[in-house]
Enzyme design. Structure first.
Site, PDB file in Angstrom:
ATOM      1  N   TYR A 157       7.597  30.117 -28.187  1.00 20.00           N
ATOM      2  CA  TYR A 157       8.530  30.201 -27.054  1.00 20.00           C
ATOM      3  C   TYR A 157       7.707  29.992 -25.786  1.00 20.00           C
ATOM      4  CZ  TYR A 157      11.077  32.712 -30.747  1.00 20.00           C
ATOM      5  OH  TYR A 157      11.648  33.081 -31.944  1.00 20.00           O
ATOM      6  N   CYS A 199      10.875  41.173 -22.457  1.00 19.99           N
ATOM      7  CA  CYS A 199      11.589  41.642 -21.275  1.00 19.99           C
ATOM      8  C   CYS A 199      12.709  42.599 -21.650  1.00 19.99           C
ATOM      9  CB  CYS A 199      12.160  40.457 -20.493  1.00 19.99           C
ATOM     10  SG  CYS A 199      13.396  39.537 -21.414  1.00 19.99           S
ATOM     11  N   GLU A 237       8.122  25.151 -28.083  1.00 21.51           N
ATOM     12  CA  GLU A 237       9.211  25.478 -27.148  1.00 21.51           C
ATOM     13  C   GLU A 237      10.472  24.744 -27.594  1.00 21.51           C
ATOM     14  OE1 GLU A 237      11.915  26.406 -24.431  1.00 21.51           O
ATOM     15  OE2 GLU A 237       9.997  27.464 -24.630  1.00 21.51           O
ATOM     16  N   ASP A 296       6.530  35.122 -26.878  1.00 22.39           N
ATOM     17  CA  ASP A 296       7.264  35.468 -25.649  1.00 22.39           C
ATOM     18  C   ASP A 296       8.710  34.997 -25.796  1.00 22.39           C
ATOM     19  OD1 ASP A 296       7.992  36.191 -23.100  1.00 22.39           O
ATOM     20  OD2 ASP A 296       6.953  34.553 -22.097  1.00 22.39           O
ATOM     21  N   GLN A 335       8.497  32.990 -14.943  1.00 20.14           N
ATOM     22  CA  GLN A 335       8.613  34.400 -14.576  1.00 20.14           C
ATOM     23  C   GLN A 335       9.046  34.527 -13.114  1.00 20.14           C
ATOM     24  OE1 GLN A 335       8.363  37.103 -16.410  1.00 20.14           O
ATOM     25  NE2 GLN A 335       7.653  36.183 -18.321  1.00 20.14           N
TER      26      GLN A 335
END
Length: 455
Positions: free
Chosen positions: A317, A411, A341, A384, A284
């Site tokens: 993720y 996002c 991931e 995410d 982030q």
């Protein structure tokens, strides 16, 4: 070192943003993507750098008789909104940039609007996307982040730069191949500006990525060489950089990172844990984002009784393990956390970051493939995904694992709303939603939603 909001110039398909005809228009409501809607003789124009209610003169940057809509930048304000403020960054100020003969840089497209109005506009975008794509009527406050409201500046721990034809640091104009030289980056942490990369001759470099962790640990500069740039040129650039900074070259296409000096990774800190993040691995970008998002996710799950000792949880993720580590703390050694991931390098980071947590299983692979292979159930999930969202097939798989709740971190309000629509088609509902202004002075925002089976 990428993020969901990977590039500060926020490009889509590239166009040449050269001078075009000028028109006078009334600025209408905000649209997703940082544009405002105006109309001219029945044609929609997506206008940047305006505010709803203003009368402005715009310069068309993308137009044509066959185009469904046009795009334009504001070049003069004829009737100003009370929420208009002086732009904090000269290269990003549309009015001044076009007076000087060229387009503004991207990445600070709301810098002419007061922060409270920025957040209100982002709330409007979120509400509109939820209504249009998920059929949900909901207005959510976009919350300020951090202990001090510093004008929405100095929050980026990561920045991506282009290089001009003369070898100077720059950024792209919006949707453009034009690279504008810069001599500061006000949205970035002081540590990024202190590197003074704009003083260097970067000839032979196509792109520069910088990470300066908020915890003060060693910064990393990634250099993407142009084709044909040799070791001698890289060494010349390296000699201009401070010795305490790690430097590596990287190939964005192949994802390869080559050590030039120091580490090929940075050390990040959040929620009582240390995280190694290699090269362009995801983290982030707002200095307060990790704590903010972990807090929102764990509050939703723990507050609803979905996250407790002994629980079985999946982090999808998962990146370098930002959420995985606190989830492991919460479920304890009697519980389990599956961390999935897709990026091999980032997954390797997660293994290093979580090697002392026996209840964590790290799997590298595509989420849909791993879920298909495992075919197991979970008490709760953390999701995410990248900006494009999870998609219909993955949402269907997630519901099939039978969790009692899903914490969805997004996002992008459009992909979040679209995926929420898929959940609702499967008999689920939005239980709670929070929105955060993790990208002040840009159009981006972050949401955390709690999605649960409908009763």
């Amino acid at each position: 070192m990428t993020s969901h909001s990977n590039s500060p110039h926020d490009q889509d398909t590239k166009e040449h943003a050269g001078p075009g005809p000028e028109l006078v228009v009334d600025v209408g409501p905000i649209a997703h993507g940082g544009h405002f809607i105006a109309r001219h003789e029945g044609r929609v124009i997506f206008v940047r750098h305006g505010i709803p209610g203003e009368k402005v003169r715009v310069r068309l940057t993308d137009s044509g008789d066959s185009s469904r809509f046009w795009r334009a930048d504001v070049v003069e304000v004829l009737e100003a909104s009370p929420d208009r403020v002086p732009h904090f960054w000269k290269p990003a100020d549309s009015l001044g940039s076009w007076r000087r003969g060229g387009p503004p840089v991207g990445g600070a497209e709301l810098g002419h609007i007061s922060l409270p109005r920025q957040r209100a506009l982002k709330s409007e975008v979120l509400a509109e996307q939820l209504k249009r794509l998920a059929g949900t009527d909901l207005t959510t406050e976009v919350e300020a982040v951090g202990k001090n409201d510093d004008g929405g500046l100095g929050w980026r721990t990561r920045a991506s730069f282009a290089v001009t034809s003369k070898g100077r640091l720059g950024m792209h104009a919006h949707r453009s191949d034009v690279v504008v030289p810069i001599k500061e980056m006000p949205l970035a942490l002081q540590g990024i500006n202190e590197l003074r990369l704009w003083d260097l001759d970067l000839s032979g470099i196509a792109r520069v990525e910088v990470a300066v962790p908020a915890n003060g640990s060693r910064p990393l500069i990634l250099l993407a060489p142009e084709e044909g740039t040799g070791p001698k040129r890289l060494h010349s650039i390296l000699s201009q950089l401070p010795h305490e900074v790690s430097v590596a070259s990287f190939d964005p296409g192949k994802g390869e990172v080559l050590q030039l000096r120091g580490r090929t990774w940075v050390q990040e800190s959040a929620v009582g844990h240390e995280y190694r993040v290699t090269g362009e691995g995801f983290w982030q970008i707002h200095k307060d984002a990790p704590e903010t998002l972990v807090g929102a996710v764990t509050d939703f799950l723990a507050g609803g009784g979905y996250l407790q000792p002994g629980a079985s949880v999946a982090d999808l993720y998962a990146g370098a393990g930002l959420f995985t580590a606190p989830l492991a703390d919460a479920v304890g050694v009697t519980g389990s956390v599956l961390s999935v991931e897709g990026a091999p390098g980032t997954s390797r980071d997660a293994r290093k970051n979580l090697h002392g947590q026996p209840q964590v299983e790290i799997v590298q692979g595509r989420v849909e493939r791993v879920l298909h292979q495992r075919a197991r159930s979970f008490d709760s999930l953390v999701l995410d995904p990248p900006r494009a969202g999870a998609g219909k097939a993955v949402v269907k798989q997630l519901m099939a694992t039978g969790p009692r709740a899903i914490a969805y971190v997004s996002c992008d309000p459009a992909s979040f709303a679209r995926d929420l629509g898929y959940f609702q088609q499967g008999g689920w509902r939005l239980g709670s939603l929070r929105a955060f202004d993790l990208y002040p002075n840009t159009h981006h925002l972050e949401t955390v939603g709690l999605i649960v089976p409908a009763q």
